[in-house]
Write a protein that holds these residues in place. Structure first.
Motif, PDB file in Angstrom:
ATOM      1  N   GLY A 115       0.788  -1.220   0.000  1.00 49.67           N
ATOM      2  CA  GLY A 115       0.000   0.000   0.000  1.00 49.67           C
ATOM      3  C   GLY A 115       0.818   1.266   0.000  1.00 49.67           C
ATOM      4  N   ARG A 116       2.126   1.135   0.241  1.00 44.04           N
ATOM      5  CA  ARG A 116       2.977   2.320   0.363  1.00 44.04           C
ATOM      6  C   ARG A 116       4.000   2.436  -0.770  1.00 44.04           C
ATOM      7  N   ILE A 117       4.425   1.322  -1.312  1.00 43.40           N
ATOM      8  CA  ILE A 117       5.460   1.318  -2.351  1.00 43.40           C
ATOM      9  C   ILE A 117       4.852   0.872  -3.680  1.00 43.40           C
ATOM     10  N   VAL A 118       5.071   1.687  -4.710  1.00 47.85           N
ATOM     11  CA  VAL A 118       4.562   1.382  -6.047  1.00 47.85           C
ATOM     12  C   VAL A 118       5.674   0.741  -6.873  1.00 47.85           C
ATOM     13  N   PRO A 119       5.516  -0.520  -7.287  1.00 43.01           N
ATOM     14  CA  PRO A 119       6.574  -1.173  -8.072  1.00 43.01           C
ATOM     15  C   PRO A 119       6.544  -0.740  -9.536  1.00 43.01           C
ATOM     16  N   ARG A 120       7.728  -0.517 -10.100  1.00 43.77           N
ATOM     17  CA  ARG A 120       7.840  -0.222 -11.529  1.00 43.77           C
ATOM     18  C   ARG A 120       8.745  -1.238 -12.212  1.00 43.77           C
ATOM     19  N   ASP A 121       9.095  -2.260 -11.475  1.00 45.06           N
ATOM     20  CA  ASP A 121       9.845  -3.395 -11.992  1.00 45.06           C
ATOM     21  C   ASP A 121       9.469  -4.570 -11.100  1.00 45.06           C
ATOM     22  N   PHE A 122       9.591  -5.793 -11.627  1.00 44.56           N
ATOM     23  CA  PHE A 122       9.139  -6.956 -10.854  1.00 44.56           C
ATOM     24  C   PHE A 122      10.193  -8.072 -10.880  1.00 44.56           C
ATOM     25  N   PRO A 123      11.354  -7.848 -10.239  1.00 42.74           N
ATOM     26  CA  PRO A 123      12.374  -8.905 -10.172  1.00 42.74           C
ATOM     27  C   PRO A 123      11.902 -10.047  -9.281  1.00 42.74           C
ATOM     28  N   ASP A 124      12.365 -11.257  -9.603  1.00 47.66           N
ATOM     29  CA  ASP A 124      11.913 -12.425  -8.843  1.00 47.66           C
ATOM     30  C   ASP A 124      12.932 -12.918  -7.816  1.00 47.66           C
ATOM     31  N   SER A 125      14.033 -12.180  -7.650  1.00 47.72           N
ATOM     32  CA  SER A 125      15.041 -12.569  -6.662  1.00 47.72           C
ATOM     33  C   SER A 125      14.817 -11.793  -5.369  1.00 47.72           C
ATOM     34  N   PRO A 126      15.410 -12.235  -4.239  1.00 47.21           N
ATOM     35  CA  PRO A 126      15.281 -11.490  -2.971  1.00 47.21           C
ATOM     36  C   PRO A 126      15.885 -10.098  -3.065  1.00 47.21           C
ATOM     37  N   SER A 127      15.605  -9.286  -2.053  1.00 49.35           N
ATOM     38  CA  SER A 127      15.920  -7.861  -2.100  1.00 49.35           C
ATOM     39  C   SER A 127      17.336  -7.506  -1.666  1.00 49.35           C
ATOM     40  N   PHE A 128      17.817  -8.104  -0.577  1.00 53.07           N
ATOM     41  CA  PHE A 128      19.087  -7.676   0.034  1.00 53.07           C
ATOM     42  C   PHE A 128      20.234  -8.622  -0.318  1.00 53.07           C
ATOM     43  N   PRO A 129      21.371  -8.065  -0.774  1.00 48.51           N
ATOM     44  CA  PRO A 129      21.648  -6.674  -1.176  1.00 48.51           C
ATOM     45  C   PRO A 129      21.303  -6.456  -2.650  1.00 48.51           C
ATOM     46  N   SER A 130      21.490  -5.241  -3.126  1.00 50.95           N
ATOM     47  CA  SER A 130      21.158  -4.915  -4.510  1.00 50.95           C
ATOM     48  C   SER A 130      22.257  -5.372  -5.464  1.00 50.95           C
ATOM     49  N   GLY A 131      21.895  -6.242  -6.391  1.00 51.03           N
ATOM     50  CA  GLY A 131      22.859  -6.699  -7.388  1.00 51.03           C
ATOM     51  C   GLY A 131      23.241  -5.600  -8.353  1.00 51.03           C
ATOM     52  N   HIS A 132      22.273  -4.760  -8.728  1.00 51.32           N
ATOM     53  CA  HIS A 132      22.569  -3.648  -9.633  1.00 51.32           C
ATOM     54  C   HIS A 132      23.574  -2.682  -9.001  1.00 51.32           C
ATOM     55  N   ALA A 133      23.374  -2.369  -7.704  1.00 51.35           N
ATOM     56  CA  ALA A 133      24.297  -1.464  -7.018  1.00 51.35           C
ATOM     57  C   ALA A 133      25.686  -2.078  -6.914  1.00 51.35           C
ATOM     58  N   ALA A 134      25.745  -3.380  -6.645  1.00 47.01           N
ATOM     59  CA  ALA A 134      27.038  -4.054  -6.536  1.00 47.01           C
ATOM     60  C   ALA A 134      27.791  -4.013  -7.860  1.00 47.01           C
ATOM     61  N   MET A 135      27.098  -4.330  -8.954  1.00 47.36           N
ATOM     62  CA  MET A 135      27.733  -4.291 -10.271  1.00 47.36           C
ATOM     63  C   MET A 135      28.191  -2.879 -10.623  1.00 47.36           C
ATOM     64  N   ALA A 136      27.319  -1.900 -10.377  1.00 47.63           N
ATOM     65  CA  ALA A 136      27.635  -0.520 -10.743  1.00 47.63           C
ATOM     66  C   ALA A 136      28.838   0.001  -9.973  1.00 47.63           C
ATOM     67  N   PHE A 137      28.856  -0.224  -8.657  1.00 45.50           N
ATOM     68  CA  PHE A 137      29.961   0.303  -7.859  1.00 45.50           C
ATOM     69  C   PHE A 137      31.238  -0.504  -8.049  1.00 45.50           C
ATOM     70  N   SER A 138      31.130  -1.766  -8.363  1.00 45.40           N
ATOM     71  CA  SER A 138      32.327  -2.539  -8.677  1.00 45.40           C
ATOM     72  C   SER A 138      32.977  -2.020  -9.954  1.00 45.40           C
ATOM     73  N   LEU A 139      32.154  -1.783 -10.978  1.00 45.77           N
ATOM     74  CA  LEU A 139      32.667  -1.243 -12.232  1.00 45.77           C
ATOM     75  C   LEU A 139      33.233   0.159 -12.032  1.00 45.77           C
ATOM     76  N   ALA A 140      32.472   1.029 -11.364  1.00 36.46           N
ATOM     77  CA  ALA A 140      32.907   2.412 -11.169  1.00 36.46           C
ATOM     78  C   ALA A 140      34.192   2.489 -10.350  1.00 36.46           C
ATOM     79  N   THR A 141      34.276   1.693  -9.283  1.00 42.44           N
ATOM     80  CA  THR A 141      35.464   1.737  -8.418  1.00 42.44           C
ATOM     81  C   THR A 141      36.684   1.178  -9.120  1.00 42.44           C
ATOM     82  N   SER A 142      36.527   0.054  -9.816  1.00 43.12           N
ATOM     83  CA  SER A 142      37.682  -0.552 -10.488  1.00 43.12           C
ATOM     84  C   SER A 142      38.192   0.339 -11.620  1.00 43.12           C
ATOM     85  N   LEU A 143      37.286   0.982 -12.357  1.00 45.73           N
ATOM     86  CA  LEU A 143      37.722   1.903 -13.404  1.00 45.73           C
ATOM     87  C   LEU A 143      38.426   3.114 -12.806  1.00 45.73           C
TER      88      LEU A 143
END
Length: 214
Positions: A115-143
């Motif tokens: 009732g409080r959060i509106v989804p705009r994507d529907f991933p089927d994996s668990p929430s914690f931690p964020s895979g997108h954030a991990a990939m993004a910061f791994s790429l950004a930090t290594s570069l």
């Protein structure tokens, strides 16, 4: 370089230690912050989040692959070695993230607060931690470690932060999810740097010819 990497590692660790997401107070702060970010539902915010969210896996895979292809063509540039470092950092962060996902098995925020959060994507994996954030910061930090120039660090950091914003705006991650993912991604990039440096030193040491006494 060592001082900068040490600060990155400490900051990543503090992100995990100072955000005890299992506590009730932290959970309340989590959902309150997420509700505000998710509430930014204008056309620009939705479009920006959709684009940034989709770029994470493509850039995380595509950039090291392109670097590797260029490195194979120009063997003297050293880019192939950089590509291996960047690519393995992303892979390590992704594997660790998904291992934690199914170990913790946290429900997505739009599932826990329909009732409080509106989804705009529907991933089927668990929430914690964020895979997108991990990939993004791994790429950004290594570069940023390999190419410590403002024109690499600034857009890389902005893009990685935008990916984190996008996942919250889409209602699929809590702030603690993206903080933990960012810490894992940056931590893997830093750890991988020192591992590769140690392995290179060890290999070169073994190849060094013994002194011959006359």
């Amino acid at each position: 370089m060592k001082q900068r990497l040490g600060k990155i590692a400490c900051l990543s660790l503090l992100c995990l230690l100072c955000f005890p997401w299992t506590g009730l107070q932290a959970q309340n702060a989590d959902i309150c912050v997420l509700e505000k970010v998710n509430g930014l539902d204008g056309g620009f915010a939705r479009g920006y989040s959709k684009v940034m969210s989709k770029t994470a896996p493509y850039l995380a895979v595509g950039i090291p692959v392109l670097m590797g292809c260029y490195g194979l063509i120009d063997r003297e540039s050293g880019i192939l070695e950089d590509a291996i470092y960047v690519g393995t950092s992303v892979v390590e962060a992704t594997l660790l993230t998904y291992a934690l996902k199914y170990g913790v098995d946290r429900r997505r925020p739009f599932e826990s607060y329909p009732g409080r959060i509106v989804p705009r994507d529907f991933p089927d994996s668990p929430s914690f931690p964020s895979g997108h954030a991990a990939m993004a910061f791994s790429l950004a930090t290594s570069l940023s470690i390999k190419y410590p120039k403002w024109y690499v660090i600034t857009p890389s950091a902005l893009w990685a932060c935008s990916v984190c914003f996008a996942r919250m705006n889409q209602g699929v991650h809590y702030p603690s999810d993206v903080l933990a993912g960012a810490a894992i991604g940056a931590g893997c990039a830093v750890a991988n740097y020192y591992i590769n440096k140690g392995l290179k030193r060890w290999v070169l040491g073994r190849r060094r010819p013994a002194l011959v006494a006359y």
